[in-house]
Design a protein around this motif. Structure first.
Motif, PDB file in Angstrom:
ATOM      1  N   ARG A   1       0.858  -1.189   0.000  1.00  0.00           N
ATOM      2  CA  ARG A   1       0.000   0.000   0.000  1.00  0.00           C
ATOM      3  C   ARG A   1       0.889   1.231   0.000  1.00  0.00           C
ATOM      4  N   GLY A   2       0.650   2.125  -0.899  1.00  0.00           N
ATOM      5  CA  GLY A   2       1.423   3.365  -0.957  1.00  0.00           C
ATOM      6  C   GLY A   2       2.699   3.205  -1.765  1.00  0.00           C
ATOM      7  N   GLU A   3       3.393   4.314  -1.891  1.00  0.00           N
ATOM      8  CA  GLU A   3       4.607   4.355  -2.700  1.00  0.00           C
ATOM      9  C   GLU A   3       5.860   4.581  -1.867  1.00  0.00           C
ATOM     10  N   HIS A   4       5.706   4.958  -0.604  1.00  0.00           N
ATOM     11  CA  HIS A   4       6.849   5.385   0.202  1.00  0.00           C
ATOM     12  C   HIS A   4       6.712   4.842   1.628  1.00  0.00           C
ATOM     13  N   ALA A   5       7.789   4.298   2.164  1.00  0.00           N
ATOM     14  CA  ALA A   5       7.791   3.837   3.559  1.00  0.00           C
ATOM     15  C   ALA A   5       7.737   5.044   4.486  1.00  0.00           C
ATOM     16  N   GLU A   6       7.131   4.882   5.618  1.00  0.00           N
ATOM     17  CA  GLU A   6       7.070   5.956   6.617  1.00  0.00           C
ATOM     18  C   GLU A   6       7.623   5.414   7.924  1.00  0.00           C
ATOM     19  N   ARG A   7       8.892   5.707   8.184  1.00  0.00           N
ATOM     20  CA  ARG A   7       9.578   5.149   9.348  1.00  0.00           C
ATOM     21  C   ARG A   7       9.053   5.693  10.676  1.00  0.00           C
ATOM     22  N   ARG A   8       8.318   6.779  10.637  1.00  0.00           N
ATOM     23  CA  ARG A   8       7.777   7.342  11.879  1.00  0.00           C
ATOM     24  C   ARG A   8       6.402   6.797  12.220  1.00  0.00           C
ATOM     25  N   ALA A   9       5.844   5.980  11.329  1.00  0.00           N
ATOM     26  CA  ALA A   9       4.549   5.346  11.591  1.00  0.00           C
ATOM     27  C   ALA A   9       4.786   4.058  12.379  1.00  0.00           C
ATOM     28  N   PRO A  10       3.755   3.490  12.999  1.00  0.00           N
ATOM     29  CA  PRO A  10       3.935   2.221  13.682  1.00  0.00           C
ATOM     30  C   PRO A  10       4.517   1.174  12.722  1.00  0.00           C
ATOM     31  N   GLY A  11       5.366   0.343  13.232  1.00  0.00           N
ATOM     32  CA  GLY A  11       6.046  -0.662  12.412  1.00  0.00           C
ATOM     33  C   GLY A  11       7.541  -0.493  12.547  1.00  0.00           C
ATOM     34  N   MET A  12       8.255  -0.948  11.571  1.00  0.00           N
ATOM     35  CA  MET A  12       9.714  -0.878  11.629  1.00  0.00           C
ATOM     36  C   MET A  12      10.195   0.550  11.369  1.00  0.00           C
ATOM     37  N   ASN A  13      11.057   1.044  12.240  1.00  0.00           N
ATOM     38  CA  ASN A  13      11.657   2.356  12.050  1.00  0.00           C
ATOM     39  C   ASN A  13      12.832   2.270  11.087  1.00  0.00           C
ATOM     40  N   HIS A  14      13.744   1.332  11.326  1.00  0.00           N
ATOM     41  CA  HIS A  14      14.892   1.172  10.444  1.00  0.00           C
ATOM     42  C   HIS A  14      15.566  -0.171  10.665  1.00  0.00           C
ATOM     43  N   LEU A  15      16.425  -0.517   9.721  1.00  0.00           N
ATOM     44  CA  LEU A  15      17.230  -1.724   9.770  1.00  0.00           C
ATOM     45  C   LEU A  15      18.658  -1.298  10.105  1.00  0.00           C
ATOM     46  N   ALA A  16      19.254  -1.889  11.127  1.00  0.00           N
ATOM     47  CA  ALA A  16      20.635  -1.572  11.497  1.00  0.00           C
ATOM     48  C   ALA A  16      21.522  -2.778  11.207  1.00  0.00           C
ATOM     49  N   LEU A  17      22.607  -2.526  10.495  1.00  0.00           N
ATOM     50  CA  LEU A  17      23.561  -3.572  10.132  1.00  0.00           C
ATOM     51  C   LEU A  17      24.953  -3.178  10.599  1.00  0.00           C
ATOM     52  N   ARG A  18      25.739  -4.173  10.958  1.00  0.00           N
ATOM     53  CA  ARG A  18      27.131  -3.919  11.347  1.00  0.00           C
ATOM     54  C   ARG A  18      28.008  -3.840  10.112  1.00  0.00           C
ATOM     55  N   VAL A  19      29.013  -2.966  10.176  1.00  0.00           N
ATOM     56  CA  VAL A  19      30.041  -2.922   9.144  1.00  0.00           C
ATOM     57  C   VAL A  19      31.387  -3.186   9.801  1.00  0.00           C
ATOM     58  N   ARG A  20      32.306  -3.646   8.992  1.00  0.00           N
ATOM     59  CA  ARG A  20      33.623  -4.081   9.460  1.00  0.00           C
ATOM     60  C   ARG A  20      34.353  -3.004  10.250  1.00  0.00           C
ATOM     61  N   ASP A  21      34.393  -1.786   9.721  1.00  0.00           N
ATOM     62  CA  ASP A  21      35.193  -0.737  10.357  1.00  0.00           C
ATOM     63  C   ASP A  21      34.799   0.631   9.827  1.00  0.00           C
ATOM     64  N   ARG A  22      35.398   1.647  10.379  1.00  0.00           N
ATOM     65  CA  ARG A  22      35.096   3.036   9.995  1.00  0.00           C
ATOM     66  C   ARG A  22      35.484   3.299   8.540  1.00  0.00           C
ATOM     67  N   GLU A  23      36.544   2.672   8.076  1.00  0.00           N
ATOM     68  CA  GLU A  23      36.972   2.863   6.688  1.00  0.00           C
ATOM     69  C   GLU A  23      35.862   2.454   5.708  1.00  0.00           C
ATOM     70  N   LEU A  24      35.244   1.303   5.948  1.00  0.00           N
ATOM     71  CA  LEU A  24      34.142   0.857   5.091  1.00  0.00           C
ATOM     72  C   LEU A  24      32.936   1.775   5.249  1.00  0.00           C
ATOM     73  N   LEU A  25      32.670   2.209   6.453  1.00  0.00           N
ATOM     74  CA  LEU A  25      31.554   3.131   6.700  1.00  0.00           C
ATOM     75  C   LEU A  25      31.736   4.412   5.892  1.00  0.00           C
ATOM     76  N   ASP A  26      32.944   4.975   5.916  1.00  0.00           N
ATOM     77  CA  ASP A  26      33.227   6.193   5.155  1.00  0.00           C
ATOM     78  C   ASP A  26      33.098   5.951   3.650  1.00  0.00           C
TER      79      ASP A  26
END
Length: 138
Positions: A67-92
């Motif tokens: 339903r709809g075209e755009h996710a709304e992270r502030r609505a009830p449900g999942m706010n966001h997905l958090a994943l780990r990255v190896r290090d700051r170098e990869l993050l940058d």
């Protein structure tokens, strides 16, 4: 006899998108950059899968039930997905390259500590508004 393994970790996460052709390139770039393997299910043209070495996987699917075209992270449900990255170098690196792959950075003025002083992370939304947080370090 072996005891069953304890319950822990993520088995899989399924994300629905309004348009797979628009969102899949962004997710494919991100997940493979983070070391996840892309997979396909024969005959399933409206879904994509990326598998992690720990056995968990992420599904991106276009469904007629969306339903709809755009996710709304502030609505009830999942706010966001958090994943780990190896290090700051990869993050940058991800931060630098992400805009060219359809990701819109959130909280850029607070990078890399938008989550607080002791938390090193990058936040962004995919083309349909699904938020991802990438966390470097423990």
């Amino acid at each position: 006899m072996h005891a069953p393994p304890p319950s822990s970790g993520l088995h899989h996460l399924e994300l629905w998108t309004a348009d797979l052709a628009v969102s899949e390139p962004a997710w494919h770039w991100l997940m493979t950059t983070l070391g996840w393997r892309a997979g396909r299910v024969e005959g399933w043209e409206l879904g994509r899968i990326w598998r992690h070495a720990d056995g968990s996987y992420l599904v991106l699917e276009q469904s007629e039930d969306v339903r709809g075209e755009h996710a709304e992270r502030r609505a009830p449900g999942m706010n966001h997905l958090a994943l780990r990255v190896r290090d700051r170098e990869l993050l940058d690196r991800v931060r630098r390259e992400a805009p060219g792959h359809g990701w819109q950075e959130l909280f850029a003025e607070h990078y890399p500590h938008a989550g607080g002083g002791g938390h090193t992370a990058w936040y962004a939304e995919d083309p349909h508004g699904i938020e991802v947080e990438l966390v470097a370090g423990p």
